[in-house]
Design a protein around this motif. Structure first.
Motif, short mmCIF file in Angstrom:
data_model
loop_
_atom_site.label_atom_id
_atom_site.label_comp_id
_atom_site.label_asym_id
_atom_site.label_seq_id
_atom_site.Cartn_x
_atom_site.Cartn_y
_atom_site.Cartn_z
N ALA A 104 32.91 6.03 107.02
CA ALA A 104 32.16 5.01 107.79
C ALA A 104 31.43 5.73 108.91
O ALA A 104 32.07 6.38 109.74
CB ALA A 104 33.12 3.96 108.34
N ILE A 105 30.12 5.63 108.89
CA ILE A 105 29.30 6.32 109.89
C ILE A 105 28.62 5.29 110.79
O ILE A 105 28.05 4.31 110.30
CB ILE A 105 28.25 7.22 109.19
CG1 ILE A 105 28.96 8.43 108.57
CG2 ILE A 105 27.17 7.67 110.17
CD1 ILE A 105 28.04 9.43 107.92
N VAL A 106 28.70 5.54 112.09
CA VAL A 106 27.97 4.71 113.05
C VAL A 106 27.20 5.62 113.99
O VAL A 106 27.59 6.76 114.23
CB VAL A 106 28.91 3.80 113.89
CG1 VAL A 106 29.64 2.82 112.99
CG2 VAL A 106 29.89 4.62 114.71
N ALA A 107 26.09 5.09 114.49
CA ALA A 107 25.36 5.74 115.58
C ALA A 107 25.59 4.90 116.82
O ALA A 107 25.53 3.67 116.75
CB ALA A 107 23.87 5.82 115.25
N ARG A 108 25.85 5.55 117.95
CA ARG A 108 26.07 4.81 119.20
C ARG A 108 25.30 5.49 120.33
O ARG A 108 25.34 6.71 120.47
CB ARG A 108 27.56 4.74 119.55
CG ARG A 108 27.83 3.90 120.79
CD ARG A 108 29.31 3.79 121.08
NE ARG A 108 29.53 3.03 122.30
CZ ARG A 108 29.50 3.56 123.54
NH1 ARG A 108 29.24 4.84 123.71
NH2 ARG A 108 29.70 2.80 124.59
N SER A 109 24.59 4.68 121.09
CA SER A 109 23.81 5.22 122.21
C SER A 109 24.60 5.07 123.50
O SER A 109 25.56 4.30 123.57
CB SER A 109 22.47 4.49 122.29
OG SER A 109 22.68 3.13 122.57
N PRO A 110 24.23 5.81 124.55
CA PRO A 110 24.96 5.75 125.83
C PRO A 110 25.00 4.33 126.40
O PRO A 110 25.95 3.95 127.08
CB PRO A 110 24.17 6.68 126.74
CG PRO A 110 23.42 7.57 125.83
CD PRO A 110 23.14 6.78 124.60
N SER A 111 23.96 3.55 126.10
CA SER A 111 23.95 2.18 126.61
C SER A 111 24.82 1.26 125.78
O SER A 111 24.94 0.07 126.11
CB SER A 111 22.51 1.66 126.64
OG SER A 111 21.93 1.76 125.38
N GLY A 112 25.43 1.76 124.71
CA GLY A 112 26.38 0.97 123.95
C GLY A 112 25.83 0.35 122.68
O GLY A 112 26.59 -0.24 121.91
N GLN A 113 24.52 0.47 122.44
CA GLN A 113 23.99 -0.04 121.16
C GLN A 113 24.62 0.75 120.02
O GLN A 113 24.79 1.97 120.13
CB GLN A 113 22.46 0.11 121.12
CG GLN A 113 21.84 -0.69 119.96
CD GLN A 113 20.39 -0.29 119.66
OE1 GLN A 113 19.79 0.48 120.38
NE2 GLN A 113 19.86 -0.84 118.58
N ALA A 114 24.97 0.08 118.95
CA ALA A 114 25.62 0.77 117.84
C ALA A 114 25.12 0.24 116.51
O ALA A 114 24.94 -0.97 116.35
CB ALA A 114 27.14 0.61 117.93
N ALA A 115 24.89 1.13 115.58
CA ALA A 115 24.41 0.77 114.23
C ALA A 115 25.38 1.35 113.22
O ALA A 115 25.69 2.54 113.27
CB ALA A 115 23.01 1.32 114.00
N ALA A 116 25.84 0.51 112.31
CA ALA A 116 26.83 0.94 111.31
C ALA A 116 26.17 1.06 109.94
O ALA A 116 25.58 0.10 109.44
CB ALA A 116 27.99 -0.05 111.25
N TYR A 117 26.27 2.23 109.33
CA TYR A 117 25.78 2.43 107.97
C TYR A 117 26.76 1.82 106.97
O TYR A 117 27.94 1.64 107.29
CB TYR A 117 25.60 3.93 107.69
CG TYR A 117 24.41 4.53 108.40
CD1 TYR A 117 23.15 4.48 107.83
CD2 TYR A 117 24.54 5.13 109.64
CE1 TYR A 117 22.04 5.01 108.47
CE2 TYR A 117 23.43 5.68 110.30
CZ TYR A 117 22.19 5.61 109.70
OH TYR A 117 21.10 6.13 110.35
#
Lengths: 388, 388
Positions: free
Chosen positions: A187-200
């Motif tokens: 399970a891969i996610v991208a997360r930005s310092p501001s907390g936005q997160a996108a899950a593949y």
């Protein structure tokens, strides 16, 4: 503001594949490469050759950069703190990265969070391992990758080598239950310092000799419940640990004591991950682009899949010394499959070395698997003797 | 054999965008850039700064390369012949490229082939233009691009400037019928030296001030007959002229004397073309990758579209000097549209200058158009005054 520069530590294929979306985004990269001519140094003009364990080198490379990110997880934690004090944004930061660097700390923290993991304990002696129970898996807490620093042990005799290696390296040993898993997932996610997160989408991965060999996106037949559980774990871990950039959570799909399917966390990686290479051709935004966006605190791109199925197969150097250069694989592989996507790393073929991967996508999983497996085997020379 | 090196002459955005598939294919590029820090020099480590009109510079750059290709069409023909004599494969070769360099020769050759073109003639004097008939279009035979070297003339007075420019530049003037076109189309094909050819879907292009502004792939409502005619023209021209790499044929869709729709050839380009940028996100194989494959005589990739619609809109510098750097456009543009694909060229914003483009794709053309137009306008600063 003019485009800020992002420093990347480590000149492997992950840094190389960050270069492609960096070109599209107009984002200047400055690379620290281990040696001249390594994979990423071939394609990133602004690079320095030096040792990532040397703080002065790290300070020089990151001077004037807005942020620094990584091709690998081996930069010493104290250096990361020193970099932060200079004002550069270290992404992922040392307080997060330590959980990808140290498997002992990772297990402890995940335990605190109540994230499902295989049973585990830090062991100091062979007697501790006997008390933990055979068979089990022993891992050095730091420094392992691609199957290195991992042993399946079934007896006290098996357990001696791991302790020798750990003592030599000055690291601890973690014992883990040998999970009788149905398959491995990621399970891969991208997360930005501001907390936005996108899950593949959650993918199925197949390992060979401890190295990721094949990925199918999405994992075939995975229930919505387990898929949701895996994504929730990845999002929760990313948030709780304060990860910035890509977090890959490798998981076991197994049965719990009541015979119900569950997912258990195997490993964490805080960088673009082999199990996410399919996104280059199979997702709206690749993991490499979303890693760049996340570490620069830009809005993340959609992680949605573009096709029903995407398959990734690694190209690994085989044992046949007669096999020449990967370039020789093009005439057949590309002519056989005009839809094949090839990604090479600028490396010479050596036995067991990851030198590239192929992606295929489409509506028919069997067709995607056949095309990708054939092409990867052809590039590696594994089909050469049969067909000639 | 080890991967051969490809020389690329010209450091603009087309060379920059060749770098991305070159990374994936493991193909080393060696660049000749006009100046340090230009678009492609930012992203191709192995580059030389020098003048493409200087044969010694060209010989130095191509030394040891298997092939040489181009970001633009301005290398003198005699230098291309000289390069061929050194054994490097010049792709496209001088005998083909001359038809993209010289519009007079192009019209003559297309006429011989019976390819439908606007009525045209080489004119030596203003009287010749009067005899040809007003209104008409005058073009310098060499050196024009993006609307430069092209005049719509309606009187003898209008025709004086073109002749002055042509005399100064030492080139001829071509007169062409001012076509009352319904719209402009573009047909792009990739052709390899061995003759393999792949035709992309025919697209609709909209120009603004002589510069490609917007592309819709495929051209909405284009009949199979006209689409086939356009692709046939492109394939035939590529074959007859011996083009290697990408050939872009810009066409007018117009009515013939019987009121039936037809396509007429406007311009030829023998390199990746602005009207093919949509392929980066909208086709299985981008025009940049197929250009590389073609010039290296590797099998071509599929030119099939991946979605129902793909829209490309160029980002052009506006007239507002207050607009800062393109990087400032990211927070809004990427957050508004997580599916947006952005391609920047590493150039500063200047009025009228192409500095990037955006691609959108999906099933709803109006939605794709709205998203791409909004994003391109936002990056250029054209929406800044309204929204602030």
């Amino acid at each position: 503001m003019s485009a800020p520069t992002l420093a990347v530590i480590g000149g492997g294929q992950l840094a190389r594949m960050m270069a492609q979306p960096a070109i599209a985004l107009g984002l200047p990269l400055r690379l620290l490469a281990e040696a001249g001519g390594v994979s990423a140094a071939q394609v990133i003009p602004d690079h320095v050759v030096g040792d990532y364990r040397d703080l002065d080198t790290l300070l020089k490379v990151t001077d004037g950069c807005a942020a620094v990110t990584f091709d690998h997880e081996h930069v010493p934690t104290e250096h990361l703190h020193a970099l932060e004090r200079t004002g550069v944004a270290v992404r992922p930061g040392p307080d997060a990265l330590v959980f990808a660097q140290d498997k002992g700390l990772m297990r402890e923290r995940l335990g605190e969070l109540g994230v499902p993991c295989p049973r585990n304990a830090i062991v100091g002696t062979v007697e501790d391992v006997e008390a933990f129970g055979f068979p089990c898996v022993l891992k050095t807490t730091r420094g392992g990758y691609d199957g290195k620093g991992v042993w399946v042990v079934r007896s006290a005799a098996d357990a001696r080598e791991p302790f020798e290696v750990a003592a030599h390296a000055g690291v601890r040993i973690l014992a883990e239950e040998l999970v009788d898993f149905r398959r491995e997932l990621s399970a891969i996610v991208a997360r930005s310092p501001s907390g936005q997160a996108a899950a593949y989408p959650v993918v199925e991965t197949t390992q060979r000799d401890g190295i990721c060999h094949e990925v199918v996106a999405p994992a075939p037949g995975l229930s919505d419940e387990l898929s949701g559980a895996a994504q929730s774990i990845a999002l929760r871990v990313a948030g709780e640990l304060g990860v910035t950039g890509i977090l890959a959570v490798e998981l076991f799909e197994a049965l719990d004591e009541n015979g119900r399917p569950q997912v258990l966390v195997n490993e964490l990686a805080m960088r673009p991950h082999n199990t996410g290479h399919w996104t280059q051709d199979g997702a709206v935004t690749s993991q490499f682009e979303n890693h760049l966006r996340a570490v620069m605190d830009l809005p993340l791109g959609s992680p949605a899949p573009r096709q029903r199925w995407t398959v990734m197969v690694n190209i690994l150097g085989g044992s046949d010394p007669e096999v020449g250069h990967l370039y020789d694989g093009f005439p057949h592989a590309l002519a056989r499959d005009p839809r094949l996507r090839v990604h090479l790393y600028g490396k010479e073929l050596r036995p067991g070395r990851k030198v590239g991967h192929v992606n295929t996508y489409g509506d028919d999983l069997d067709d995607c698997l056949e095309r990708a497996r054939h092409a990867a085997a052809w590039f590696a020379g594994d089909l050469g003797n049969e067909s000639e």
